[in-house]
Write a protein that holds these residues in place. Structure first.
Motif, PDB file in Angstrom:
ATOM      1  N   TRP A  16      15.098  46.868  56.325  1.00 39.92           N
ATOM      2  CA  TRP A  16      13.797  47.574  56.103  1.00 39.92           C
ATOM      3  C   TRP A  16      14.064  48.958  56.054  1.00 39.92           C
ATOM      4  O   TRP A  16      13.280  49.776  55.740  1.00 39.92           O
ATOM      5  CB  TRP A  16      12.772  46.977  56.880  1.00 39.92           C
ATOM      6  CG  TRP A  16      12.126  45.501  56.575  1.00 39.92           C
ATOM      7  CD1 TRP A  16      12.526  44.330  57.145  1.00 39.92           C
ATOM      8  CD2 TRP A  16      11.429  45.105  55.378  1.00 39.92           C
ATOM      9  NE1 TRP A  16      11.996  43.504  56.498  1.00 39.92           N
ATOM     10  CE2 TRP A  16      11.379  43.746  55.188  1.00 39.92           C
ATOM     11  CE3 TRP A  16      11.028  45.868  54.210  1.00 39.92           C
ATOM     12  CZ2 TRP A  16      10.811  43.057  54.222  1.00 39.92           C
ATOM     13  CZ3 TRP A  16      10.360  45.239  53.238  1.00 39.92           C
ATOM     14  CH2 TRP A  16      10.481  43.849  53.186  1.00 39.92           C
ATOM     15  N   ASP A  17      14.822  49.441  56.954  1.00 39.76           N
ATOM     16  CA  ASP A  17      15.053  50.792  57.392  1.00 39.76           C
ATOM     17  C   ASP A  17      15.764  51.575  56.210  1.00 39.76           C
ATOM     18  O   ASP A  17      15.599  52.605  55.877  1.00 39.76           O
ATOM     19  CB  ASP A  17      15.796  51.261  58.458  1.00 39.76           C
ATOM     20  CG  ASP A  17      15.031  50.602  59.842  1.00 39.76           C
ATOM     21  OD1 ASP A  17      13.759  50.655  59.719  1.00 39.76           O
ATOM     22  OD2 ASP A  17      15.585  50.481  60.789  1.00 39.76           O
ATOM     23  N   ILE A  18      16.474  50.552  55.386  1.00 36.04           N
ATOM     24  CA  ILE A  18      17.385  51.279  54.409  1.00 36.04           C
ATOM     25  C   ILE A  18      16.834  51.121  53.058  1.00 36.04           C
ATOM     26  O   ILE A  18      17.495  51.365  51.987  1.00 36.04           O
ATOM     27  CB  ILE A  18      18.999  50.748  54.558  1.00 36.04           C
ATOM     28  CG1 ILE A  18      19.173  49.257  54.294  1.00 36.04           C
ATOM     29  CG2 ILE A  18      19.780  51.207  55.815  1.00 36.04           C
ATOM     30  CD1 ILE A  18      20.470  48.649  54.469  1.00 36.04           C
ATOM     31  N   ALA A  19      15.719  50.219  52.761  1.00 35.41           N
ATOM     32  CA  ALA A  19      15.518  49.756  51.702  1.00 35.41           C
ATOM     33  C   ALA A  19      14.569  51.037  50.951  1.00 35.41           C
ATOM     34  O   ALA A  19      13.565  51.273  51.640  1.00 35.41           O
ATOM     35  CB  ALA A  19      14.547  48.576  51.522  1.00 35.41           C
ATOM     36  N   THR A  20      14.778  51.597  50.043  1.00 33.98           N
ATOM     37  CA  THR A  20      14.135  52.753  49.591  1.00 33.98           C
ATOM     38  C   THR A  20      12.748  52.659  49.113  1.00 33.98           C
ATOM     39  O   THR A  20      11.713  53.361  49.316  1.00 33.98           O
ATOM     40  CB  THR A  20      14.846  53.783  48.650  1.00 33.98           C
ATOM     41  OG1 THR A  20      15.186  53.066  47.619  1.00 33.98           O
ATOM     42  CG2 THR A  20      16.102  54.192  49.338  1.00 33.98           C
ATOM     43  N   TYR A  21      12.432  51.449  48.494  1.00 34.90           N
ATOM     44  CA  TYR A  21      11.187  51.005  47.946  1.00 34.90           C
ATOM     45  C   TYR A  21      10.138  50.896  48.881  1.00 34.90           C
ATOM     46  O   TYR A  21       8.876  51.308  48.690  1.00 34.90           O
ATOM     47  CB  TYR A  21      11.276  49.907  47.097  1.00 34.90           C
ATOM     48  CG  TYR A  21      11.213  48.665  47.679  1.00 34.90           C
ATOM     49  CD1 TYR A  21      10.126  48.060  48.163  1.00 34.90           C
ATOM     50  CD2 TYR A  21      12.567  48.034  48.047  1.00 34.90           C
ATOM     51  CE1 TYR A  21      10.205  46.697  48.778  1.00 34.90           C
ATOM     52  CE2 TYR A  21      12.689  46.947  48.695  1.00 34.90           C
ATOM     53  CZ  TYR A  21      11.253  46.230  49.001  1.00 34.90           C
ATOM     54  OH  TYR A  21      11.504  44.968  49.485  1.00 34.90           O
ATOM     55  N   ASP A  24       9.214  54.425  49.953  1.00 33.62           N
ATOM     56  CA  ASP A  24       8.374  54.982  48.810  1.00 33.62           C
ATOM     57  C   ASP A  24       6.891  54.552  49.028  1.00 33.62           C
ATOM     58  O   ASP A  24       5.939  55.208  48.731  1.00 33.62           O
ATOM     59  CB  ASP A  24       8.749  54.798  47.591  1.00 33.62           C
ATOM     60  CG  ASP A  24      10.057  55.364  47.355  1.00 33.62           C
ATOM     61  OD1 ASP A  24      10.454  56.499  48.138  1.00 33.62           O
ATOM     62  OD2 ASP A  24      10.879  55.172  46.294  1.00 33.62           O
ATOM     63  N   LEU A  25       6.866  53.292  49.151  1.00 36.50           N
ATOM     64  CA  LEU A  25       5.615  52.539  49.374  1.00 36.50           C
ATOM     65  C   LEU A  25       4.842  53.158  50.631  1.00 36.50           C
ATOM     66  O   LEU A  25       3.536  53.314  50.521  1.00 36.50           O
ATOM     67  CB  LEU A  25       5.661  51.074  49.704  1.00 36.50           C
ATOM     68  CG  LEU A  25       4.506  50.260  49.844  1.00 36.50           C
ATOM     69  CD1 LEU A  25       3.615  50.234  48.567  1.00 36.50           C
ATOM     70  CD2 LEU A  25       5.011  48.542  50.178  1.00 36.50           C
ATOM     71  N   LEU A  30       0.346  56.295  52.501  1.00 36.54           N
ATOM     72  CA  LEU A  30      -0.511  57.207  53.430  1.00 36.54           C
ATOM     73  C   LEU A  30      -1.322  58.250  52.505  1.00 36.54           C
ATOM     74  O   LEU A  30      -2.177  58.692  52.925  1.00 36.54           O
ATOM     75  CB  LEU A  30       0.669  57.858  54.406  1.00 36.54           C
ATOM     76  CG  LEU A  30       1.188  57.092  55.418  1.00 36.54           C
ATOM     77  CD1 LEU A  30       2.435  57.835  56.170  1.00 36.54           C
ATOM     78  CD2 LEU A  30       0.212  56.942  56.609  1.00 36.54           C
ATOM     79  N   ALA A  31      -0.432  58.670  51.485  1.00 34.44           N
ATOM     80  CA  ALA A  31      -1.332  59.683  50.527  1.00 34.44           C
ATOM     81  C   ALA A  31      -2.559  59.249  50.025  1.00 34.44           C
ATOM     82  O   ALA A  31      -3.279  59.821  49.834  1.00 34.44           O
ATOM     83  CB  ALA A  31      -0.321  59.968  49.535  1.00 34.44           C
TER      84      ALA A  31
END
Length: 91
Positions: A16-21, A24-25, A30-31
């Motif tokens: 989960w730490d290295i999964a970029t999606y 991004d999610l 947060l935004a």
């Protein structure tokens, strides 16, 4: 990660730490939240029967063309691999 003994794909501890999606999610959520403590409105759950990926293009080809072309190449390579495996079994 590929298991050297069995040849099966196995989950790594920090997947989960290295999964970029997922990163991004997290940034997108947060935004879009009014407050950081608000509950997440999107949840990613790992599944064995799905694979989510993004296709980016410079504009010369659309995403469908890129994916279909990649699938044609993959099919050719897998067909070749299957033939080679059959040849090895016949030896």
């Amino acid at each position: 990660e590929l298991d050297d003994v069995t040849g099966h794909i196995q989950e790594v501890e920090n997947a989960w730490d290295i999964a970029t999606y997922t990163e991004d999610l997290d940034h997108a959520q947060l935004a879009l939240k009014k407050r950081p403590e608000d509950p997440d409105f999107i949840r990613v759950v790992p599944r064995q029967d799905r694979f989510i990926f993004n296709v980016e293009s410079s504009g010369c080809m659309d995403a469908q063309e890129i994916v279909m072309g990649a699938l044609r190449v993959l099919k050719k390579r897998l067909t070749y691999l299957a033939l080679e495996l059959d040849n090895l079994k016949g030896m």
